[in-house]
Each structure stands twice: as structure tokens, then as C-alpha cells.
Design an enzyme around this catalytic site. Structure first.
Site, PDB file in Angstrom:
ATOM      1  N   CYS A   1       0.661  -1.034   0.043  1.00 26.66           N
ATOM      2  CA  CYS A   1      -0.063  -0.009  -0.007  1.00 26.66           C
ATOM      3  C   CYS A   1       0.902   1.095  -0.240  1.00 26.66           C
ATOM      4  O   CYS A   1       2.019   1.443   1.031  1.00 26.66           O
ATOM      5  CB  CYS A   1      -0.976  -0.076   1.463  1.00 26.66           C
TER       6      CYS A   1
ATOM      7  N   CYS B   1      -1.165   4.036  -6.269  1.00 25.59           N
ATOM      8  CA  CYS B   1      -1.954   3.125  -5.360  1.00 25.59           C
ATOM      9  C   CYS B   1      -2.202   1.799  -5.700  1.00 25.59           C
ATOM     10  O   CYS B   1      -2.689   1.608  -7.037  1.00 25.59           O
ATOM     11  CB  CYS B   1      -3.306   4.125  -5.132  1.00 25.59           C
TER      12      CYS B   1
HETATM   13  N1  DGL Z   1      -3.958   0.707  -1.954  1.00 27.12           N
HETATM   14  C1  DGL Z   1      -3.463   1.799  -1.130  1.00 27.12           C
HETATM   15  C2  DGL Z   1      -2.434   2.381  -1.776  1.00 27.12           C
HETATM   16  O1  DGL Z   1      -1.745   1.773  -2.199  1.00 27.12           O
HETATM   17  C3  DGL Z   1      -4.475   2.614  -0.140  1.00 27.12           C
HETATM   18  C4  DGL Z   1      -5.655   3.065  -0.540  1.00 27.12           C
HETATM   19  C5  DGL Z   1      -6.367   3.568   0.385  1.00 27.12           C
HETATM   20  O2  DGL Z   1      -7.089   3.025   1.433  1.00 27.12           O
HETATM   21  O3  DGL Z   1      -6.706   4.799   0.334  1.00 27.12           O
HETATM   22  O4  DGL Z   1      -2.430   3.475  -1.453  1.00 27.12           O
END
Ligand code: DGL
Length: 265
Positions: A77, A187
Site C-alpha cells: 500500500c 495506489c
Molecule cells: N491501496 C492503497 C495505496 O496503495 C491504499 C488506498 C486507500 O486505502 O486509500 O495507497
């Protein structure tokens, strides 16, 4: 088995299903490794939360994975990495692999000298992202756009909705107007949107993310530490704190030994 055994699993966590895009890259490269993936969907989106909250979620997720004996943790993430990985590395002994927007290769290869970055608000406002961006983008215009609302729609199964298409159009059209030739997806939820994004951005715009780089780095760190396993039949355990079906929709159940469990964490 302590975390020093090469037979222990690789751990992953994300605010939800997004990190499965990274998990797939790692499993493709390291098919013998057992994995444990924690999807903290109940607390998504991280990208619209405070840094303190994000760090708190990351501590909870890390402790869960350490109790399961993970030998290495992939913070799958961007928001969690850019806000919390320094803290995690300071307080826990286990190696962490993080993911950050692939701004360096985009800056290196852009011809129009204009690069778009679509990432969460939490990533774009983080110190780590801004430092990296400053380091690699001198002479290049970086058009940053937060993706407010996108993760919510992905987490609620609305990938093919008009609502998501319209939101992506709203975010991407101004970048195209700026003449970007690279679009960085910062993301881990966004790689699932590439077929839709492709309908909006012209063919001369290269779309990149960091999944492959994370997989290579995971392999490298395990090899250097002597912790790559030769296990033949790998098992993949997924834990989610919302309805399991949300996660199952994104997993290759037909191909791999996948076990999905609902748990309140
Ligand atoms: N998948 C995540 C990222 O790479 C987080 C997205 C989120 O929960 O806002 O930032």
C-alpha cells in the site's frame, strides 16, 4: 518456527483488496513461497485518514502478521508505506518491503517533461513522497491528482460503474490537457482500473505502477538473507475484516491453493 526460518510465509497488508495486485506479482516471481495477506478493508480508505490513524493501522497489521510468523512483510500500500514505513522499520526487526509511486522511471523516460501522478491524498501529502519527487523530477512538471473516492468504489465492487468512469475522467482529463506522456499509478488499487483508464488516456501515454519492482526487491532481499524457500506446494492465506466475497472476486482461486477467512481485527 521463528521468523528466521526460510520456510515461514511472506506477509502482505493493504487497506483492502488493492495489495492483491502486488501479491500477484510476488507470487508469480516466487511461486514456492507461502503467503499471508491481510486486507484491512474495514478501515479503507487509508488515503483519506490522518497520518496517526494510518500508523496505528500499520502497527495492528504488522503485529497480526508477526504472530503468524511472517519472515518478511510487504507493505502493499503506497499510503501505508509513505506514512508509516519509517516507523515500522524502527520498531520491528522483520524486513519490510514498501511500495511508492514509480516517479523515478517516469521522470527518467518522459519526453514531454510532464508526468502525471494519480495517488491517494495521504500519499501525495506525505513527506516521503515529496522528498522522492523533489529528488528525481528537476526540470519536469509533475501533475499530481488525488484519487478521492476511487478506493471506496473499488472496495464496494463498483469497478465497472459509470460513477467510477466519471470520476476517473474528472481526474485524468486535466492531466491529458497538460500533455503528460507518463501516468504513474501510485495506489495499489489502481492497476485493476487500467482497462478503464486506457479508454480515457491517449495511446501515447505510458501507464506505470510499481508492482514488478516490489516483486524483484522482495526476491532480492530474501535471497540476500538466505530466506528463499524451496517449498513445492505453496499455500496462500487471506484474512479480511469485511465480507470475504469482496476479496475473493480478485483472487485466482482456480490456479493456487488459496484460503480466505473472515476475522475481526
Ligand atoms: N491501496 C492503497 C495505496 O496503495 C491504499 C488506498 C486507500 O486505502 O486509500 O495507497
Amino acid at each position: 518456527m521463528g521468523i528466521n526460518s526460510k520456510h515461514n510465509p511472506i506477509g502482505f497488508f493493504d487497506s483492502g483488496i488493492g495489495g492483491t495486485s502486488i501479491w500477484k506479482e510476488v507470487v508469480d516471481l516466487l511461486p514456492n513461497e507461502d503467503t499471508i495477506f491481510l486486507a484491512d478493508s474495514k478501515n479503507a480508505p487509508y488515503g483519506e485518514k490522518s497520518k496517526e490513524d494510518i500508523v496505528g493501522f500499520c502497527i495492528k497489521n504488522t503485529e497480526f502478521l508477526l504472530k503468524k510468523g511472517c519472515k518478511l512483510i510487504v507493505v502493499a500500500c503506497n499510503t501505508a508505506t509513505t506514512n508509516a514505513i519509517a516507523y515500522l522499520r524502527e520498531y520491528y526487526d522483520v524486513p519490510f518491503i514498501g511500495i511508492e509511486p514509480a516517479i523515478k522511471p517516469a521522470a527518467l523516460h518522459t519526453k514531454s517533461k510532464k508526468v502525471g501522478v494519480l495517488a491517494t491524498r495521504g500519499t501525495l501529502t506525505s513527506e516521503l513522497f515529496n522528498k522522492t519527487s523533489e529528488l528525481y523530477t528537476s526540470g519536469i512538471e509533475v501533475i499530481e491528482q488525488h484519487g478521492d473516492g476511487i478506493v471506496d468504489l473499488v472496495e464496494t465492487g463498483k469497478i465497472n460503474s459509470n460513477e467510477l468512469f466519471n470520476l476517473l475522467e474528472k481526474y485524468l482529463i486535466p492531466m491529458i490537457a497538460h500533455n503528460i506522456d507518463y501516468l504513474v499509478l501510485g495506489c495499489t488499487h489502481y492497476p485493476y482500473l487500467i482497462p478503464i483508464i486506457r479508454k480515457i488516456v491517449p495511446a501515447n501515454v505510458t501507464i506505470i505502477d510499481s508492482g514488478e519492482a516490489v516483486a524483484n526487491q522482495t526476491e532480492h532481499v530474501l535471497r540476500v538473507l538466505g530466506k528463499l524457500t524451496e517449498t513445492k506446494e505453496a499455500n496462500h492465506y487471506f484474512y479480511t475484516n469485511v465480507d470475504e466475497q469482496v476479496l475473493i472476486n480478485f483472487l485466482p482461486l482456480d490456479r493456487l491453493n488459496i484460503h480466505v477467512t473472515h476475522k475481526n481485527f
